[in-house]
Motif scaffolding. Structure first.
Motif, PDB file in Angstrom:
ATOM      1  N   SER A 297       0.822  -1.208   0.000  1.00 27.93           N
ATOM      2  CA  SER A 297       0.000   0.000   0.000  1.00 27.93           C
ATOM      3  C   SER A 297       0.861   1.266   0.000  1.00 27.93           C
ATOM      4  O   SER A 297       0.453   2.294  -0.510  1.00 27.93           O
ATOM      5  N   ARG A 298       2.078   1.176   0.556  1.00 20.33           N
ATOM      6  CA  ARG A 298       2.968   2.345   0.547  1.00 20.33           C
ATOM      7  C   ARG A 298       3.695   2.504  -0.777  1.00 20.33           C
ATOM      8  O   ARG A 298       4.007   3.609  -1.198  1.00 20.33           O
ATOM      9  N   THR A 299       3.993   1.366  -1.450  1.00 23.48           N
ATOM     10  CA  THR A 299       4.815   1.452  -2.652  1.00 23.48           C
ATOM     11  C   THR A 299       4.043   1.212  -3.936  1.00 23.48           C
ATOM     12  O   THR A 299       4.540   1.532  -4.997  1.00 23.48           O
ATOM     13  N   GLY A 300       2.871   0.635  -3.850  1.00 20.50           N
ATOM     14  CA  GLY A 300       2.133   0.278  -5.064  1.00 20.50           C
ATOM     15  C   GLY A 300       0.842   1.061  -5.192  1.00 20.50           C
ATOM     16  O   GLY A 300       0.662   2.122  -4.600  1.00 20.50           O
ATOM     17  N   THR A 301      -0.056   0.501  -5.986  1.00 14.37           N
ATOM     18  CA  THR A 301      -1.359   1.112  -6.240  1.00 14.37           C
ATOM     19  C   THR A 301      -2.393   0.413  -5.378  1.00 14.37           C
ATOM     20  O   THR A 301      -2.550  -0.810  -5.447  1.00 14.37           O
ATOM     21  N   VAL A 302      -3.094   1.162  -4.560  1.00 19.46           N
ATOM     22  CA  VAL A 302      -4.139   0.600  -3.701  1.00 19.46           C
ATOM     23  C   VAL A 302      -5.392   0.442  -4.562  1.00 19.46           C
ATOM     24  O   VAL A 302      -5.866   1.395  -5.178  1.00 19.46           O
ATOM     25  N   ILE A 303      -5.954  -0.799  -4.594  1.00 20.19           N
ATOM     26  CA  ILE A 303      -7.110  -1.075  -5.450  1.00 20.19           C
ATOM     27  C   ILE A 303      -8.371  -1.301  -4.613  1.00 20.19           C
ATOM     28  O   ILE A 303      -9.422  -0.746  -4.891  1.00 20.19           O
ATOM     29  N   GLU A 304      -8.290  -2.156  -3.580  1.00 18.15           N
ATOM     30  CA  GLU A 304      -9.406  -2.437  -2.660  1.00 18.15           C
ATOM     31  C   GLU A 304     -10.686  -2.845  -3.401  1.00 18.15           C
ATOM     32  O   GLU A 304     -11.762  -2.329  -3.140  1.00 18.15           O
ATOM     33  N   GLN A 305     -10.571  -3.795  -4.317  1.00 17.70           N
ATOM     34  CA  GLN A 305     -11.737  -4.306  -5.057  1.00 17.70           C
ATOM     35  C   GLN A 305     -11.967  -5.767  -4.678  1.00 17.70           C
ATOM     36  O   GLN A 305     -11.020  -6.539  -4.582  1.00 17.70           O
ATOM     37  N   SER A 306     -13.248  -6.128  -4.450  1.00 17.14           N
ATOM     38  CA  SER A 306     -13.621  -7.497  -4.082  1.00 17.14           C
ATOM     39  C   SER A 306     -14.501  -8.093  -5.162  1.00 17.14           C
ATOM     40  O   SER A 306     -15.256  -7.391  -5.842  1.00 17.14           O
ATOM     41  N   GLN A 307     -14.428  -9.440  -5.281  1.00 20.47           N
ATOM     42  CA  GLN A 307     -15.296 -10.156  -6.199  1.00 20.47           C
ATOM     43  C   GLN A 307     -15.600 -11.519  -5.593  1.00 20.47           C
ATOM     44  O   GLN A 307     -14.713 -12.181  -5.069  1.00 20.47           O
TER      45      GLN A 307
ATOM     46  N   ASN B 279      -6.163  -6.061  -2.859  1.00 21.46           N
ATOM     47  CA  ASN B 279      -5.840  -4.879  -2.050  1.00 21.46           C
ATOM     48  C   ASN B 279      -4.937  -3.900  -2.786  1.00 21.46           C
ATOM     49  O   ASN B 279      -5.208  -2.705  -2.821  1.00 21.46           O
ATOM     50  N   ALA B 280      -3.833  -4.395  -3.368  1.00 21.36           N
ATOM     51  CA  ALA B 280      -2.872  -3.499  -4.013  1.00 21.36           C
ATOM     52  C   ALA B 280      -2.089  -4.265  -5.055  1.00 21.36           C
ATOM     53  O   ALA B 280      -2.074  -5.496  -5.060  1.00 21.36           O
ATOM     54  N   ALA B 281      -1.420  -3.515  -5.943  1.00 20.05           N
ATOM     55  CA  ALA B 281      -0.580  -4.113  -6.982  1.00 20.05           C
ATOM     56  C   ALA B 281       0.666  -3.253  -7.174  1.00 20.05           C
ATOM     57  O   ALA B 281       0.596  -2.030  -7.083  1.00 20.05           O
ATOM     58  N   VAL B 282       1.782  -3.938  -7.438  1.00 19.56           N
ATOM     59  CA  VAL B 282       3.054  -3.238  -7.684  1.00 19.56           C
ATOM     60  C   VAL B 282       3.665  -3.822  -8.951  1.00 19.56           C
ATOM     61  O   VAL B 282       3.800  -5.032  -9.082  1.00 19.56           O
ATOM     62  N   TRP B 283       4.024  -2.947  -9.878  1.00 19.27           N
ATOM     63  CA  TRP B 283       4.705  -3.346 -11.115  1.00 19.27           C
ATOM     64  C   TRP B 283       6.102  -2.762 -11.073  1.00 19.27           C
ATOM     65  O   TRP B 283       6.285  -1.555 -11.005  1.00 19.27           O
ATOM     66  N   ASP B 284       7.145  -3.631 -11.082  1.00 20.49           N
ATOM     67  CA  ASP B 284       8.524  -3.142 -11.024  1.00 20.49           C
ATOM     68  C   ASP B 284       9.215  -3.214 -12.380  1.00 20.49           C
ATOM     69  O   ASP B 284      10.435  -3.155 -12.458  1.00 20.49           O
ATOM     70  N   GLY B 285       8.460  -3.345 -13.458  1.00 21.88           N
ATOM     71  CA  GLY B 285       9.039  -3.379 -14.780  1.00 21.88           C
ATOM     72  C   GLY B 285       9.242  -4.785 -15.291  1.00 21.88           C
ATOM     73  O   GLY B 285       9.379  -5.003 -16.488  1.00 21.88           O
ATOM     74  N   GLY B 286       9.248  -5.766 -14.423  1.00 28.48           N
ATOM     75  CA  GLY B 286       9.441  -7.157 -14.835  1.00 28.48           C
ATOM     76  C   GLY B 286       8.490  -8.099 -14.141  1.00 28.48           C
ATOM     77  O   GLY B 286       8.205  -9.182 -14.633  1.00 28.48           O
ATOM     78  N   THR B 287       7.971  -7.684 -12.994  1.00 27.05           N
ATOM     79  CA  THR B 287       7.100  -8.541 -12.198  1.00 27.05           C
ATOM     80  C   THR B 287       5.930  -7.739 -11.687  1.00 27.05           C
ATOM     81  O   THR B 287       6.082  -6.587 -11.263  1.00 27.05           O
ATOM     82  N   LEU B 288       4.748  -8.349 -11.707  1.00 28.99           N
ATOM     83  CA  LEU B 288       3.561  -7.738 -11.132  1.00 28.99           C
ATOM     84  C   LEU B 288       3.269  -8.464  -9.830  1.00 28.99           C
ATOM     85  O   LEU B 288       3.062  -9.663  -9.803  1.00 28.99           O
ATOM     86  N   ARG B 289       3.285  -7.748  -8.719  1.00 24.07           N
ATOM     87  CA  ARG B 289       3.015  -8.345  -7.406  1.00 24.07           C
ATOM     88  C   ARG B 289       1.623  -7.903  -6.968  1.00 24.07           C
ATOM     89  O   ARG B 289       1.307  -6.712  -7.001  1.00 24.07           O
ATOM     90  N   LEU B 290       0.830  -8.870  -6.512  1.00 25.86           N
ATOM     91  CA  LEU B 290      -0.537  -8.606  -6.104  1.00 25.86           C
ATOM     92  C   LEU B 290      -0.708  -8.945  -4.640  1.00 25.86           C
ATOM     93  O   LEU B 290      -0.157  -9.917  -4.138  1.00 25.86           O
ATOM     94  N   SER B 291      -1.488  -8.137  -3.958  1.00 27.15           N
ATOM     95  CA  SER B 291      -1.846  -8.423  -2.575  1.00 27.15           C
ATOM     96  C   SER B 291      -3.317  -8.786  -2.561  1.00 27.15           C
ATOM     97  O   SER B 291      -4.186  -7.955  -2.824  1.00 27.15           O
ATOM     98  N   LEU B 292      -3.622 -10.065  -2.280  1.00 24.60           N
ATOM     99  CA  LEU B 292      -4.994 -10.574  -2.288  1.00 24.60           C
ATOM    100  C   LEU B 292      -5.469 -10.843  -0.879  1.00 24.60           C
ATOM    101  O   LEU B 292      -4.741 -11.295  -0.039  1.00 24.60           O
TER     102      LEU B 292
END
Length: 148
Positions: A115-125, A135-148
């Protein structure tokens, strides 16, 4: 005035002679005790004065141009250590290295870092009774990290 200067000089010389007379007498009578290194250097100088002078100049130029790499490495290590200590103390370490803060055993810590370094999404399905929250996603140019 010139006569006064000469008398003053002579008086000071006589005072010095009176004060240091015993020391001067013992110095003349005793043989000087020189170190072995001094005697060897003196023999080199007397054997070849010009060669001795060239060797001294070369040694001086080598000494001035030489860097002490141990000191430089120690200073660099101390600077790196202090930068890391500052980053850990201020919380910037997890911003610089977000993958270090990801801990599968403590997902709330990972979510905080994301949440401090990535994009806060807070979407549920919800699908078939199971709910997933992104909760959030971070793209570092090579890897997409997701917080579920």
């Amino acid at each position: 005035m010139t006569q006064f200067d000469q008398l003053l000089r002579r008086g000071l010389m006589d005072a010095n002679l009176a004060q240091y007379e015993r020391t001067l007498q013992t110095a003349d009578a005793a043989e000087m005790d020189f170190s072995l290194g001094y005697l060897q250097e003196r023999m080199r100088l007397l054997a070849d004065p010009w060669g001795w002078m060239r060797r001294r100049e070369l040694a001086g130029s080598r000494r001035r141009g030489r860097l002490n790499w141990r000191v430089i490495a120690l200073v660099a290590a101390l600077l790196l250590l202090s930068a890391c200590a500052y980053a850990v103390a201020t919380g910037q370490f997890s911003q610089w290295f977000p993958w270090v803060g990801a801990d599968p055993k403590a997902p709330e810590v990972s979510e905080e870092v994301l949440s401090r370094t990535g994009t806060v999404i807070e979407q549920s399905q919800t699908v078939d009774g199971a709910t997933a929250t992104l909760n959030a996603a971070v793209w570092d140019g090579g890897t997409l990290r997701l917080s579920l």
